[in-house]
Design an enzyme around this catalytic site. Structure first.
Site, PDB file in Angstrom:
ATOM      1  N   HIS A 159       0.843  -1.194   0.000  1.00  0.00           N
ATOM      2  CA  HIS A 159       0.000   0.000   0.000  1.00  0.00           C
ATOM      3  C   HIS A 159       0.878   1.244   0.000  1.00  0.00           C
ATOM      4  O   HIS A 159       2.099   1.178   0.199  1.00  0.00           O
ATOM      5  CB  HIS A 159      -0.929  -0.011   1.212  1.00  0.00           C
ATOM      6  CG  HIS A 159      -1.974  -1.086   1.155  1.00  0.00           C
ATOM      7  ND1 HIS A 159      -2.984  -1.204   2.082  1.00  0.00           N
ATOM      8  CD2 HIS A 159      -2.172  -2.106   0.263  1.00  0.00           C
ATOM      9  CE1 HIS A 159      -3.758  -2.233   1.776  1.00  0.00           C
ATOM     10  NE2 HIS A 159      -3.278  -2.796   0.685  1.00  0.00           N
ATOM     11  N   GLU A 189       1.280   3.742   2.088  1.00  0.00           N
ATOM     12  CA  GLU A 189       1.999   4.070   3.316  1.00  0.00           C
ATOM     13  C   GLU A 189       3.276   3.230   3.457  1.00  0.00           C
ATOM     14  O   GLU A 189       4.323   3.747   3.865  1.00  0.00           O
ATOM     15  CB  GLU A 189       1.105   3.828   4.541  1.00  0.00           C
ATOM     16  CG  GLU A 189      -0.182   4.647   4.537  1.00  0.00           C
ATOM     17  CD  GLU A 189      -1.361   3.911   3.937  1.00  0.00           C
ATOM     18  OE1 GLU A 189      -2.470   4.012   4.489  1.00  0.00           O
ATOM     19  OE2 GLU A 189      -1.175   3.221   2.906  1.00  0.00           O
ATOM     20  N   TRP A 229     -17.876   5.693 -37.792  1.00  0.00           N
ATOM     21  CA  TRP A 229     -17.190   6.582 -36.858  1.00  0.00           C
ATOM     22  C   TRP A 229     -17.732   7.996 -36.927  1.00  0.00           C
ATOM     23  O   TRP A 229     -17.874   8.563 -38.003  1.00  0.00           O
ATOM     24  CB  TRP A 229     -15.682   6.590 -37.127  1.00  0.00           C
ATOM     25  CG  TRP A 229     -15.016   5.279 -36.872  1.00  0.00           C
ATOM     26  CD1 TRP A 229     -14.398   4.489 -37.790  1.00  0.00           C
ATOM     27  CD2 TRP A 229     -14.924   4.589 -35.631  1.00  0.00           C
ATOM     28  NE1 TRP A 229     -13.913   3.359 -37.205  1.00  0.00           N
ATOM     29  CE2 TRP A 229     -14.216   3.389 -35.876  1.00  0.00           C
ATOM     30  CE3 TRP A 229     -15.356   4.863 -34.332  1.00  0.00           C
ATOM     31  CZ2 TRP A 229     -13.946   2.457 -34.868  1.00  0.00           C
ATOM     32  CZ3 TRP A 229     -15.085   3.941 -33.330  1.00  0.00           C
ATOM     33  CH2 TRP A 229     -14.385   2.768 -33.599  1.00  0.00           C
ATOM     34  N   LEU A 260     -14.625  -4.356 -28.175  1.00  0.00           N
ATOM     35  CA  LEU A 260     -14.726  -3.887 -26.781  1.00  0.00           C
ATOM     36  C   LEU A 260     -13.469  -4.195 -25.972  1.00  0.00           C
ATOM     37  O   LEU A 260     -13.528  -4.520 -24.788  1.00  0.00           O
ATOM     38  CB  LEU A 260     -15.951  -4.503 -26.095  1.00  0.00           C
ATOM     39  CG  LEU A 260     -17.307  -4.254 -26.764  1.00  0.00           C
ATOM     40  CD1 LEU A 260     -18.419  -4.920 -25.977  1.00  0.00           C
ATOM     41  CD2 LEU A 260     -17.583  -2.766 -26.920  1.00  0.00           C
ATOM     42  N   ARG A 283      -7.143  -1.629 -27.614  1.00  0.00           N
ATOM     43  CA  ARG A 283      -6.224  -1.792 -28.746  1.00  0.00           C
ATOM     44  C   ARG A 283      -5.324  -0.575 -28.935  1.00  0.00           C
ATOM     45  O   ARG A 283      -4.209  -0.704 -29.400  1.00  0.00           O
ATOM     46  CB  ARG A 283      -7.013  -2.023 -30.040  1.00  0.00           C
ATOM     47  CG  ARG A 283      -7.924  -3.202 -30.016  1.00  0.00           C
ATOM     48  CD  ARG A 283      -8.575  -3.482 -31.362  1.00  0.00           C
ATOM     49  NE  ARG A 283      -9.388  -2.398 -31.854  1.00  0.00           N
ATOM     50  CZ  ARG A 283     -10.620  -2.120 -31.437  1.00  0.00           C
ATOM     51  NH1 ARG A 283     -11.168  -2.849 -30.477  1.00  0.00           N
ATOM     52  NH2 ARG A 283     -11.312  -1.127 -31.969  1.00  0.00           N
TER      53      ARG A 283
END
Length: 369
Positions: free
Chosen positions: A51, A53, A200, A234, A237
């Site tokens: 973590h 800390e 697009w 999905l 890339r």
């Protein structure tokens, strides 16, 4: 208090380095200050690692300075054993006399217990410095633990005349990537899934930004029509990072097996009204489509410990989330193109928190209020 804000701001800058790599843990930043000088910094390692800390304390060359230093951290130090020992124990062992905390951890195993342990061992603790900013840094983590659902991001691109896609059902000529394509040719393309490409609306830099987001979030959801029209992958890339969990709404199991979302290359959950056996990387979860499907999806994602979700469309799917008020922010691109007719963009109300230009595209973020 201003000096505390200065160092908590630095903690927040450091925490950004862990975005997308620490989940299901939060991403946290930590600095250690001696005599008004930062002597060490740290942020959360990828899941399973140290973590913030621990990384900061380890970075201090002269450990004798810790007993005369102040530790700043954007989120409450943990007080339980997980993949690593409690950070509060190390702070106590290091004899750090003062700790400034941005916000309290909502996770039930922490939730004030880390602060309590520090105080029990004589440490002075200041809590709530830049609290809102610190919560925002881990908005996914906080939403998951407080609302029992993922942080939900709606994303779409629309034309300057308000359409998210052209009208594929008409026999008219449509403009696709600058080329005229008649409907007869379009239907021929739709038969061959390997040739299907999205229409697009935005610039390539905007699309690259979307892939960056995919690497930062845990899951991405689309509906049947989006898959049938675009055959999307999905995945990530155009950016470096992990592919998100793919979620597909396909109530009647209409999507052919040769489409990308069913290729088994990325773990995928298909939400359907029909029963079907799972296969490699493909999980079929049955939903009752006559009831609130968004809540059912959220319940499944909570079960899978998914803290964030991008909903990429289309309009019907996104509008369902909007109408049920189950969303947190919307990221909207407005491209420099016109379709004249087609599928209208979702209708949404909220607070516009930012707006910018990306090439010829306009990009804005709307928060749910």
């Amino acid at each position: 208090m201003k000096i505390h804000e200065k160092y908590i701001k630095r903690c927040l800058e450091l925490a950004k380095n862990g975005l997308g790599t620490t989940r299901p843990n939060p991403t946290v930043g930590c600095v250690i200050v001696y005599n008004n000088v930062i002597i060490a910094e740290g942020y959360t390692s990828p899941f399973g690692g140290h973590h913030a800390e621990v990384n900061a304390i380890t970075a201090v060359m002269d450990k004798s300075l810790l007993a005369k230093s102040t530790l700043y951290v954007s989120l409450e130090p943990c007080n339980h054993f997980g993949k690593t020992p409690p950070c509060s124990d190390l702070i106590v062992k290091s004899k750090i006399p003062k700790v400034v905390v941005g916000c309290i951890d909502p996770f039930a195993k922490v939730a004030g217990k880390g602060i309590e342990k520090l105080q029990q061992h004589g440490c002075e603790v200041i809590v709530g410095v830049l609290k809102d900013e610190c919560i925002a840094m881990n908005k996914r983590f906080f939403t998951y633990h407080t609302r029992k659902r993922p942080y939900i991001i709606l994303k779409w691109a629309e034309t300057i005349d308000g359409f998210v896609s052209p009208d594929f059902s008409k026999d008219s000529v449509i403009l696709q990537n600058g080329l005229k394509t008649d409907n007869k040719k379009l239907k021929q393309v739709q038969i061959d899934a390997s040739q299907l490409q999205p229409v697009w609306i935005t610039h390539e830099y905007s699309r690259q930004l979307v892939h960056k987001w995919r690497a930062e979030e845990q899951a991405i959801l689309v509906g049947t029509n989006t898959v049938m029209n675009d055959n999307p992958k999905l995945n990530v890339r155009y950016w470096q990072g992990n592919d998100p969990l793919r979620l597909v709404l396909d109530g009647k199991l209409r999507i052919p097996d040769n489409y990308h979302v069913l290729d088994g290359k990325v773990k995928t959950i298909i939400f359907t009204a029909k029963k079907k056996e799972d296969s490699e990387n493909l999980i079929y979860r049955k939903l009752d489509f006559s009831k609130n499907i968004v809540q059912q999806i959220n319940d499944v994602l909570f079960e899978y410990e998914i803290q964030s979700l991008i909903v990429e469309g289309g309009t019907q799917t996104i509008q369902t989330f909007i109408d049920l008020n189950l969303w947190d922010e919307a990221r909207i691109f407005i491209g420099n193109k016109s379709f004249l007719r087609g599928v209208k963009a979702p209708i949404i109300k909220g607070e516009e928190t930012s707006k910018m230009q990306i090439g010829l595209d306009t990009f804005k973020i709307i928060k749910n209020i």
